[in-house]
Design a protein around this motif. Structure first.
Motif, PDB file in Angstrom:
ATOM      1  N   TYR A 159       1.707  -3.128  -5.027  1.00 36.36           N
ATOM      2  CA  TYR A 159       1.189  -1.778  -5.267  1.00 36.36           C
ATOM      3  C   TYR A 159       2.282  -0.737  -4.996  1.00 36.36           C
ATOM      4  O   TYR A 159       2.478   0.198  -5.780  1.00 36.36           O
ATOM      5  N   ASP A 160       2.969  -0.901  -3.881  1.00 39.55           N
ATOM      6  CA  ASP A 160       4.009   0.051  -3.505  1.00 39.55           C
ATOM      7  C   ASP A 160       5.114   0.089  -4.560  1.00 39.55           C
ATOM      8  O   ASP A 160       5.526   1.161  -5.015  1.00 39.55           O
ATOM      9  N   ALA A 161       5.584  -1.085  -4.980  1.00 37.11           N
ATOM     10  CA  ALA A 161       6.660  -1.150  -5.964  1.00 37.11           C
ATOM     11  C   ALA A 161       6.216  -0.623  -7.324  1.00 37.11           C
ATOM     12  O   ALA A 161       6.993   0.054  -8.022  1.00 37.11           O
ATOM     13  N   LYS A 162       4.971  -0.905  -7.718  1.00 34.88           N
ATOM     14  CA  LYS A 162       4.486  -0.455  -9.028  1.00 34.88           C
ATOM     15  C   LYS A 162       4.340   1.062  -9.078  1.00 34.88           C
ATOM     16  O   LYS A 162       4.673   1.702 -10.086  1.00 34.88           O
ATOM     17  N   VAL A 163       3.848   1.655  -7.998  1.00 35.79           N
ATOM     18  CA  VAL A 163       3.726   3.115  -7.950  1.00 35.79           C
ATOM     19  C   VAL A 163       5.100   3.762  -8.097  1.00 35.79           C
ATOM     20  O   VAL A 163       5.278   4.742  -8.842  1.00 35.79           O
ATOM     21  N   ARG A 164       6.099   3.204  -7.400  1.00 35.58           N
ATOM     22  CA  ARG A 164       7.450   3.765  -7.486  1.00 35.58           C
ATOM     23  C   ARG A 164       8.032   3.576  -8.882  1.00 35.58           C
ATOM     24  O   ARG A 164       8.676   4.479  -9.433  1.00 35.58           O
ATOM     25  N   LEU A 252      -7.263   0.184 -15.991  1.00 38.31           N
ATOM     26  CA  LEU A 252      -7.879  -0.021 -14.681  1.00 38.31           C
ATOM     27  C   LEU A 252      -6.839   0.032 -13.569  1.00 38.31           C
ATOM     28  O   LEU A 252      -7.029   0.709 -12.549  1.00 38.31           O
ATOM     29  N   SER A 253      -5.726  -0.679 -13.734  1.00 36.54           N
ATOM     30  CA  SER A 253      -4.686  -0.642 -12.706  1.00 36.54           C
ATOM     31  C   SER A 253      -4.063   0.751 -12.608  1.00 36.54           C
ATOM     32  O   SER A 253      -3.751   1.232 -11.507  1.00 36.54           O
ATOM     33  N   ASP A 254      -3.907   1.451 -13.750  1.00 40.47           N
ATOM     34  CA  ASP A 254      -3.377   2.821 -13.711  1.00 40.47           C
ATOM     35  C   ASP A 254      -4.303   3.736 -12.920  1.00 40.47           C
ATOM     36  O   ASP A 254      -3.847   4.608 -12.167  1.00 40.47           O
ATOM     37  N   LEU A 255      -5.609   3.550 -13.089  1.00 33.26           N
ATOM     38  CA  LEU A 255      -6.597   4.355 -12.362  1.00 33.26           C
ATOM     39  C   LEU A 255      -6.454   4.178 -10.859  1.00 33.26           C
ATOM     40  O   LEU A 255      -6.362   5.149 -10.095  1.00 33.26           O
ATOM     41  N   LEU A 256      -6.409   2.929 -10.417  1.00 32.83           N
ATOM     42  CA  LEU A 256      -6.339   2.651  -8.979  1.00 32.83           C
ATOM     43  C   LEU A 256      -5.006   3.078  -8.397  1.00 32.83           C
ATOM     44  O   LEU A 256      -4.940   3.624  -7.287  1.00 32.83           O
ATOM     45  N   LEU A 257      -3.926   2.839  -9.124  1.00 21.94           N
ATOM     46  CA  LEU A 257      -2.602   3.196  -8.616  1.00 21.94           C
ATOM     47  C   LEU A 257      -2.440   4.706  -8.471  1.00 21.94           C
ATOM     48  O   LEU A 257      -1.777   5.177  -7.551  1.00 21.94           O
ATOM     49  N   MET A 258      -3.033   5.459  -9.372  1.00 22.34           N
ATOM     50  CA  MET A 258      -2.951   6.912  -9.257  1.00 22.34           C
ATOM     51  C   MET A 258      -3.626   7.392  -7.977  1.00 22.34           C
ATOM     52  O   MET A 258      -3.099   8.246  -7.253  1.00 22.34           O
ATOM     53  N   VAL A 259      -4.800   6.829  -7.671  1.00 18.43           N
ATOM     54  CA  VAL A 259      -5.506   7.222  -6.447  1.00 18.43           C
ATOM     55  C   VAL A 259      -4.707   6.818  -5.216  1.00 18.43           C
ATOM     56  O   VAL A 259      -4.580   7.588  -4.252  1.00 18.43           O
ATOM     57  N   MET A 260      -4.135   5.619  -5.216  1.00 18.51           N
ATOM     58  CA  MET A 260      -3.335   5.183  -4.068  1.00 18.51           C
ATOM     59  C   MET A 260      -2.108   6.066  -3.876  1.00 18.51           C
ATOM     60  O   MET A 260      -1.747   6.425  -2.750  1.00 18.51           O
ATOM     61  N   ALA A 261      -1.441   6.403  -4.985  1.00 16.23           N
ATOM     62  CA  ALA A 261      -0.237   7.227  -4.883  1.00 16.23           C
ATOM     63  C   ALA A 261      -0.565   8.605  -4.324  1.00 16.23           C
ATOM     64  O   ALA A 261       0.151   9.130  -3.453  1.00 16.23           O
ATOM     65  N   ARG A 262      -1.668   9.216  -4.810  1.00 18.06           N
ATOM     66  CA  ARG A 262      -2.045  10.545  -4.313  1.00 18.06           C
ATOM     67  C   ARG A 262      -2.541  10.474  -2.874  1.00 18.06           C
ATOM     68  O   ARG A 262      -2.258  11.363  -2.063  1.00 18.06           O
ATOM     69  N   ALA A 263      -3.302   9.425  -2.544  1.00 15.66           N
ATOM     70  CA  ALA A 263      -3.857   9.318  -1.191  1.00 15.66           C
ATOM     71  C   ALA A 263      -2.775   9.114  -0.145  1.00 15.66           C
ATOM     72  O   ALA A 263      -2.917   9.532   1.004  1.00 15.66           O
ATOM     73  N   ARG A 265       0.074  10.512  -0.135  1.00 18.16           N
ATOM     74  CA  ARG A 265       0.706  11.817   0.091  1.00 18.16           C
ATOM     75  C   ARG A 265       2.173  11.680   0.478  1.00 18.16           C
ATOM     76  O   ARG A 265       2.662  12.301   1.427  1.00 18.16           O
ATOM     77  N   GLY A 266       2.862  10.816  -0.252  1.00 20.06           N
ATOM     78  CA  GLY A 266       4.289  10.639  -0.021  1.00 20.06           C
ATOM     79  C   GLY A 266       4.635   9.612   1.023  1.00 20.06           C
ATOM     80  O   GLY A 266       5.810   9.339   1.262  1.00 20.06           O
ATOM     81  N   GLY A 267       3.637   9.024   1.689  1.00 26.52           N
ATOM     82  CA  GLY A 267       3.911   8.018   2.710  1.00 26.52           C
ATOM     83  C   GLY A 267       4.216   6.665   2.091  1.00 26.52           C
ATOM     84  O   GLY A 267       4.189   6.487   0.874  1.00 26.52           O
ATOM     85  N   ALA A 268       4.502   5.694   2.950  1.00 26.38           N
ATOM     86  CA  ALA A 268       4.818   4.340   2.490  1.00 26.38           C
ATOM     87  C   ALA A 268       3.518   3.588   2.214  1.00 26.38           C
ATOM     88  O   ALA A 268       2.779   3.254   3.142  1.00 26.38           O
ATOM     89  N   ILE A 269       3.231   3.360   0.958  1.00 27.71           N
ATOM     90  CA  ILE A 269       2.001   2.674   0.578  1.00 27.71           C
ATOM     91  C   ILE A 269       1.964   1.272   1.171  1.00 27.71           C
ATOM     92  O   ILE A 269       0.927   0.794   1.626  1.00 27.71           O
ATOM     93  N   ARG A 270       3.132   0.606   1.195  1.00 26.96           N
ATOM     94  CA  ARG A 270       3.199  -0.764   1.687  1.00 26.96           C
ATOM     95  C   ARG A 270       2.665  -0.871   3.109  1.00 26.96           C
ATOM     96  O   ARG A 270       1.986  -1.840   3.467  1.00 26.96           O
ATOM     97  N   ASP A 271       2.964   0.139   3.957  1.00 29.08           N
ATOM     98  CA  ASP A 271       2.611   0.053   5.376  1.00 29.08           C
ATOM     99  C   ASP A 271       1.104   0.123   5.593  1.00 29.08           C
ATOM    100  O   ASP A 271       0.526  -0.733   6.255  1.00 29.08           O
ATOM    101  N   TRP A 272       0.458   1.139   5.025  1.00 28.47           N
ATOM    102  CA  TRP A 272      -0.958   1.291   5.365  1.00 28.47           C
ATOM    103  C   TRP A 272      -1.880   0.481   4.476  1.00 28.47           C
ATOM    104  O   TRP A 272      -3.062   0.348   4.772  1.00 28.47           O
ATOM    105  N   LEU A 273      -1.389  -0.077   3.385  1.00 31.19           N
ATOM    106  CA  LEU A 273      -2.242  -0.961   2.595  1.00 31.19           C
ATOM    107  C   LEU A 273      -2.403  -2.320   3.261  1.00 31.19           C
ATOM    108  O   LEU A 273      -3.365  -3.024   3.001  1.00 31.19           O
ATOM    109  N   ALA A 274      -1.419  -2.716   4.091  1.00 31.86           N
ATOM    110  CA  ALA A 274      -1.470  -4.027   4.738  1.00 31.86           C
ATOM    111  C   ALA A 274      -2.160  -3.987   6.096  1.00 31.86           C
ATOM    112  O   ALA A 274      -2.166  -4.980   6.806  1.00 31.86           O
ATOM    113  N   MET A 275      -2.735  -2.847   6.500  1.00 31.50           N
ATOM    114  CA  MET A 275      -3.369  -2.733   7.818  1.00 31.50           C
ATOM    115  C   MET A 275      -4.511  -3.715   7.954  1.00 31.50           C
ATOM    116  O   MET A 275      -5.295  -3.899   7.041  1.00 31.50           O
TER     117      MET A 275
END
Length: 446
Positions: A159-164, A252-263, A265-275
């Protein structure tokens, strides 16, 4: 003694005096009494100490006996575990042999002629055919289902790599890479050697399909976190297409990735998605989540009914958690509503196909497709034209759109058709798949 006798007889009664005079007063006996008492006390202490030592010895013997029994039980347990493992392996081997035997029997028994004519073509988009990894690519390397922890780590990284990557493509006005292609390339870049990359790629596919089957919607209590983790796996499988649904498209993947990228807010998606700790679950305030989901739906969603249904579902979930909705719960709701809405559009497109299949052969050629566009989308403006045009499909751009549509649908048909099928006609499933990408029954994205 005479003086003492006289004195005692004078002071006491005759009987008492006689009794006292009859006693034998021995000074040595008087002095020896404390020593005897001390010896008796020492003897009692020795007896008590010997009894205590005997009890300790008995306890030590009991402990050694219990330890021996425990060791023997552990050895029996290991032996039983090994026997069970061997039995499971033997069962798997027998099941595989049974499958092979059934396949050989089926191959030796030709189907009736009528059955050959009625073979059903299973449509699978070209993009999703990447998930059918042949064993020849593995070069003998094993591909076993990946575990939950490994899958969650991969999901966060992908997810992190795809958003970038999408952000870079958008800045450079390039087309985004499809999710299945990106996922395969992610493993190739991660492991280098194709055989190792494809072995891990296939392990992920097998693990996602295996774990998704275990997900129990609504599970609560001590297993709540595990259920949420399984939901993450299931959402990833649906968004990527690993879990196949005929309603799936890249949107579908574009929809979810857009929400993750905005949510993020510039942070590292990789870190908080693996919590994994419950207290670290990412929550979104309702006042932020609803506009974000609505914006993403207006770009990659399906119909207005789905948008309203999704807003209601997100609001209901937030009200149960103090005005906040969990990010993964939000993604799950978006996935479910999107697939439901996309399935409805799929049904409508296949009905249109059947309606305009002039000869009723279950396929459509270019002339039939143009007739369909002329009848159903005559008032839908082509790119660069006004909506009051009476012949959108007759313009150069209209013909280009139909030709591009037909070519793309034809490629999808060819990828799923049986040998001998008409190479110049498309299947209804291909028409419905490409039609959703072209948003034939939907308004243009915002």
């Amino acid at each position: 003694e005479s003086v003492l006798s006289a004195l005692l007889r004078k002071l006491l009664t005759p009987e008492a005096a006689a009794m006292l005079l009859a006693r034998d007063f021995d000074e040595d006996d008087y002095l020896r009494r404390p020593r005897v008492e001390a010896e008796l006390k020492a003897a009692q202490e020795r007896e008590d100490r010997e009894a205590y030592e005997a009890m300790l010895e008995a306890l030590r013997r009991d402990k050694e006996a219990l330890s021996s029994k425990l060791t023997a039980a552990e050895e029996r347990s290991e032996s039983l575990s090994e026997s069970l493992r061997q039995a499971v392996e033997e069962k798997q081997g027998l099941e595989k042999e049974l499958v092979d035997v059934k396949a050989e029997v089926a191959a030796m028994k030709p189907p009736p002629a009528a059955a050959v004519e009625e073979v059903c073509i299973v449509f699978r988009p070209k993009a999703l055919q990447l998930y059918e990894v042949p064993d020849s690519r593995l070069k003998g390397k094993p591909a076993v289902p990946m575990g939950l922890t490994g899958i969650l780590t991969i999901i966060a990284g992908v997810y992190d790599a795809k958003v970038r990557a999408d952000a870079v493509d958008d800045r450079q006005n390039n087309s985004r890479q499809g999710f299945p292609d990106f996922l395969r390339d992610y493993f190739l870049n991660k492991y280098g050697l194709p055989s190792i990359a494809y072995a891990n790629f296939k392990s992920l596919i097998l693990g996602v399909r295996q774990l998704a089957a275990r997900a129990t919607p609504g599970e609560r209590g001590p297993m709540m976190l595990a259920a949420e983790q399984l939901d993450r796996v299931r959402v990833f499988g649906l968004a990527s297409g690993i879990l196949e649904r005929r309603a799936w498209t890249e949107a579908l993947s574009d929809l979810l990735l857009m929400v993750m990228a905005r949510a993020s807010r510039g942070g590292a998606i990789r870190d908080w998605l693996a919590m994994r700790d419950p207290k670290d679950v990412v929550f979104l305030e309702l006042s932020y989540a609803v506009p974000l989901v609505d914006e993403a739906w207006s770009r990659y969603g399906v119909d207005e009914e789905g948008r309203l249904k999704l807003a209601e579902a997100v609001t209901a979930s937030a009200l149960q958690h103090g005005g906040r909705v969990g990010l993964h719960e939000c993604l799950k709701l978006m996935t479910e509503v999107w697939l439901e809405s996309s399935e409805a559009i799929y049904q409508r497109l296949t009905e249109l196909f059947e309606k305009h299949d002039a000869n009723g052969d279950g396929t459509m050629d270019l002339m039939e497709l143009r007739a369909l566009f002329r009848a159903e989308f005559r008032n839908k403006p082509s790119k660069g034209e006004d909506s009051d045009s009476d012949s959108d499909d007759e313009t150069v751009e209209g013909k280009d759109i139909i030709s591009h549509f037909f070519s793309e649908a034809l490629l999808e048909t060819a990828a799923s058709s049986l040998p001998g099928s008409d190479p110049d006609a498309l299947l209804p499933e291909a028409f419905a798949f490409v039609g959703r990408k072209y948003r034939l029954l939907l308004p243009p994205p915002a």
